[in-house]
Design an enzyme around this catalytic site. Structure first.
Site: not given
Length: 303
Positions: A11, A80-81, A105, A190, A239
């Protein structure tokens, strides 16, 4: 022999007009969603910045390029993503499933807290131990602040309650940071606060097939190469509320002999981070069909 890792952005890499040369592939990948991804990418900047749309936009852009990527690779990694696109590249999940999973998500992350409860900020000029000590000093039982993205030397993102992020932004320099910049995100991603969505997300991904990885994926939670489907799935849940250990992941890949980092998807954010971690590796960015065709031609000439 050159060892290569494919990297996939997260992101923040989205931008209006992204994947404009990949519309057919994006349409096919996002056909099961209840909104027009291509239209949002082309002309709706406000929606594109909302995490429930950002997430499928970035993963579908990366996956559309992946469909035509010809070269061999030894590892995959995502920020991440971006880990979901890495799982597609590693053969763990289908591209269409990855897009559906990150759309869910994004919805869960967007709705986890009312606006103004959680936030994130980038801390510049401190090392991880200093940031951890700072977070412990500022956190209380009622409000937490925690390291969220350990990106590269001197760049660590923190996440938590808005009140604590505001306190750090206001007093960051006095507390030793070079700068503290609030991030334009809608929640405390996170951080341990995101445990509130873990059960529902875990239940949702049970509806999809996960296979053992054909190519090891370096996951954000462990910063280590994983191939076992059950481990990969478990760490996807973790995560949500654990730090993204990107700097450690890149260092581990270099220790494994990787010298070539290829970023696939919108933007060049990860390449910039890798450059700050090591000057001794090759970094390539593949953002468009033209970039990809040039890469494929060059690889075929040298293979």
């Amino acid at each position: 022999m050159t060892k290569r890792v494919l990297m996939f952005p997260g992101q923040g890499s989205q931008k209006l007009g992204m994947a404009s040369d990949l519309k057919d592939a994006v349409t096919a990948l996002t056909g099961q969603l209840d909104f027009d991804m291509v239209a949002i990418m082309a002309r709706d900047e406000e929606k594109l910045g909302l995490t429930e749309y950002t997430q499928p936009a970035i993963v579908s852009h990366s996956a559309a390029l992946l469909e035509r990527f010809n070269a061999d690779f030894d590892y995959t990694i995502g920020h991440s993503l971006g880990e979901y696109a890495a799982l597609v590249a590693s053969g763990v999940i289908r591209a269409e499933d990855a897009v559906r999973i990150v759309a869910k998500r994004g919805q869960l992350m967007a709705s986890a807290f009312p606006k103004g409860v959680g936030a994130m900020a980038a801390v510049l000029g401190l090392q991880i131990a200093e940031v951890e000590a700072l977070c412990q000093k500022l956190s209380t039982e009622e409000a937490v602040i925690e390291p969220a993205n350990i990106n590269c030397p001197g760049q660590i993102v923190v996440s938590g309650h808005q009140s604590k992020i505001d306190e750090l932004v206001k007093n960051g320099k006095a507390l030793g940071a070079k700068r503290v910049l609030p991030l334009n995100v809608s929640g405390p991603f996170h951080s341990s606060m995101m445990k509130v969505i873990a059960a529902e997300f875990s239940e949702f991904i049970e509806g999809f097939e996960f296979r053992d990885a054909e190519v090891p994926v370096v996951q954000n939670v462990s910063a280590a190469p994983e191939t076992d489907a059950a481990t990969i799935k478990r760490q996807l849940i973790e995560q949500l509320y654990s730090p993204v250990r990107f700097e450690q992941s890149v260092q581990n890949l270099i220790e494994l002999g990787v010298t070539e980092f290829v970023e696939i998807g919108p933007g060049k954010v990860l390449g910039g981070l890798v450059k700050k971690i090591s000057r001794d590796v090759t970094i390539t960015s593949i953002e468009t069909l033209e970039d990809l065709e040039g890469w494929n031609d060059e690889w075929q000439q040298h293979s």
